[in-house]
Scaffold this motif. Structure first.
Motif, short mmCIF file in Angstrom:
data_model
loop_
_atom_site.label_atom_id
_atom_site.label_comp_id
_atom_site.label_asym_id
_atom_site.label_seq_id
_atom_site.Cartn_x
_atom_site.Cartn_y
_atom_site.Cartn_z
N LEU A 53 39.26 34.13 47.59
CA LEU A 53 38.98 33.46 46.33
C LEU A 53 40.25 32.74 45.88
O LEU A 53 41.33 33.34 45.87
CB LEU A 53 38.56 34.48 45.26
CG LEU A 53 37.35 35.36 45.59
CD1 LEU A 53 37.08 36.32 44.42
CD2 LEU A 53 36.13 34.52 45.91
N HIS A 84 42.03 30.39 42.87
CA HIS A 84 42.02 29.85 41.50
C HIS A 84 43.16 28.86 41.37
O HIS A 84 44.30 29.16 41.73
CB HIS A 84 42.18 30.96 40.46
CG HIS A 84 42.28 30.43 39.06
ND1 HIS A 84 41.18 30.10 38.31
CD2 HIS A 84 43.36 30.14 38.29
CE1 HIS A 84 41.57 29.65 37.14
NE2 HIS A 84 42.89 29.66 37.09
N LEU A 111 39.66 35.54 38.62
CA LEU A 111 39.55 36.14 39.95
C LEU A 111 38.93 37.53 39.87
O LEU A 111 38.12 37.90 40.72
CB LEU A 111 40.93 36.19 40.60
CG LEU A 111 41.52 34.84 41.01
CD1 LEU A 111 43.01 34.97 41.31
CD2 LEU A 111 40.78 34.26 42.20
N GLU A 158 35.51 38.80 41.67
CA GLU A 158 35.51 39.94 42.59
C GLU A 158 34.54 41.02 42.12
O GLU A 158 33.84 41.64 42.94
CB GLU A 158 36.91 40.52 42.73
CG GLU A 158 36.99 41.61 43.78
CD GLU A 158 38.40 42.02 44.12
OE1 GLU A 158 38.56 42.93 44.96
OE2 GLU A 158 39.34 41.43 43.55
N GLU A 175 42.75 37.32 47.21
CA GLU A 175 42.85 36.40 46.09
C GLU A 175 44.13 35.57 46.20
O GLU A 175 45.13 36.03 46.73
CB GLU A 175 42.86 37.18 44.77
CG GLU A 175 41.60 37.99 44.52
CD GLU A 175 41.70 38.79 43.23
OE1 GLU A 175 42.78 38.76 42.60
OE2 GLU A 175 40.71 39.45 42.86
N GLN A 204 46.35 32.44 43.81
CA GLN A 204 46.53 31.47 42.75
C GLN A 204 47.38 30.33 43.28
O GLN A 204 48.42 30.58 43.92
CB GLN A 204 47.22 32.10 41.54
CG GLN A 204 46.46 33.23 40.89
CD GLN A 204 47.21 33.80 39.71
OE1 GLN A 204 47.89 33.06 38.99
NE2 GLN A 204 47.08 35.09 39.47
#
Length: 303
Positions: free
Chosen positions: A35, A37, A62, A66, A80, A82
């Motif tokens: 994921l 962001h 995030l 999740e 995850e 960023q």
């Protein structure tokens, strides 16, 4: 290490649906799930460091994604990340290292169809890897044929056949990357593959010597269908268990594909990679698909 399935999340309903779809796809493909962001989507030219508030928002987005994934796809491992914006450039970098990039499509209007933001359009038009756009209300149930009466569709989801995967095939330029993606998607989704080509009767002015445009419509349709069968033969041999339905329809490709994708689990279209001075474009068919088709749309780049 296998390239991951990557979903971009920003806390919106459509990005959460995209993350959930990406999780199911990662399981199907036996790929890692990541994921991403993007904070600071539109930074100033002189640069702007992430604030504590931005980083808190990123962690919350995030975390929400999740949590949704663990509710619907328990046990799926999630990584995850960023990254700093601007968003289009950041997501293009993510796509370059992904097996597949998944983005959300916003809202639905009876007049204009799905709202696809400038960031998503920019990514679709430039990404070197396939990009899938997912609507906000997409769920796992939408991927499967409705269960028979008395059957628990959730409990039997692994045995429930998937809704059709639809491939919009341009027989004037049939590309292996697009066809292979569609066959593989149908296999992974346990779905029938419906291959659709739209043709239009040319005017007599546009025809050259030897063209078949002046033959009667049924015969012209048969010509296209025979060509489609020949193009797909090698893929039928590579995927011998594939259930393939071939369809040729007279009409504008954009309109034909929107109708054909009704009730499908996935629509697959191609996008030619070009170096035109005007910049990358999605093309009219892909543009219509991502704005007006209700199911997830995979846009596959090809040379």
């Amino acid at each position: 290490m296998l390239a991951p399935v990557i979903a971009a999340v920003d806390g919106s309903a459509e990005s959460l649906a995209a993350a959930e779809w990406a999780a199911r796809e990662a399981v199907r493909r036996n790929r890692p799930l990541k994921l991403v962001h993007v904070w600071n989507w539109h930074p100033r030219q002189d640069g702007e460091p992430a604030t504590a508030a931005q980083r808190h928002l990123a962690r919350r987005c995030l975390h929400r994604a999740e949590e949704r994934i663990q509710r619907t796809c328990p046990g799926v491992g999630v990584e995850e990340e960023q990254v700093e914006g601007p968003a289009t450039a950041a997501l293009l970098r993510a796509a370059a290292r992904a097996d597949l990039l998944v983005l959300g499509s916003r809202g639905l209007s009876g007049f204009t169809g799905f709202v696809v933001g400038s960031v998503a359009l920019g990514v679709v038009a430039r990404a070197a890897r396939p990009v899938v756009l997912v609507r906000a209300d997409e769920t796992a149930t939408d991927e499967h044929v409705p269960a028979a009466r008395g059957q628990d569709s959730a409990r039997d989801s692994t045995r429930t056949p998937g809704r059709d995967v639809v491939l919009g095939l341009d027989l004037g330029d049939p590309c292996d990357e697009v066809i292979e993606f569609a066959f593989e998607a149908a296999r992974l989704h346990h779905a029938r593959l419906r291959v659709v080509h739209a043709w239009q009767q040319p005017s007599a002015i546009a025809l050259g010597p030897g063209d078949i445009g002046l033959v009667q419509k049924p015969r012209r349709a048969d010509e296209w269908l025979g060509f489609m069968t020949a193009v797909l033969q090698v893929w039928r041999e590579k995927y011998p268990e594939a259930d393939v339905v071939e369809t040729v329809t007279e009409g504008r490709p954009q309109s034909v594909l929107v109708r054909a994708a009704s009730g499908a689990s996935l629509l697959v279209v191609g996008r030619r990679v070009t170096d035109r001075p005007a910049g990358p474009r999605t093309g009219p068919v892909a543009h219509a698909a991502i704005h007006h088709v209700g199911c997830p749309v995979a846009v596959v780049p090809h040379d």
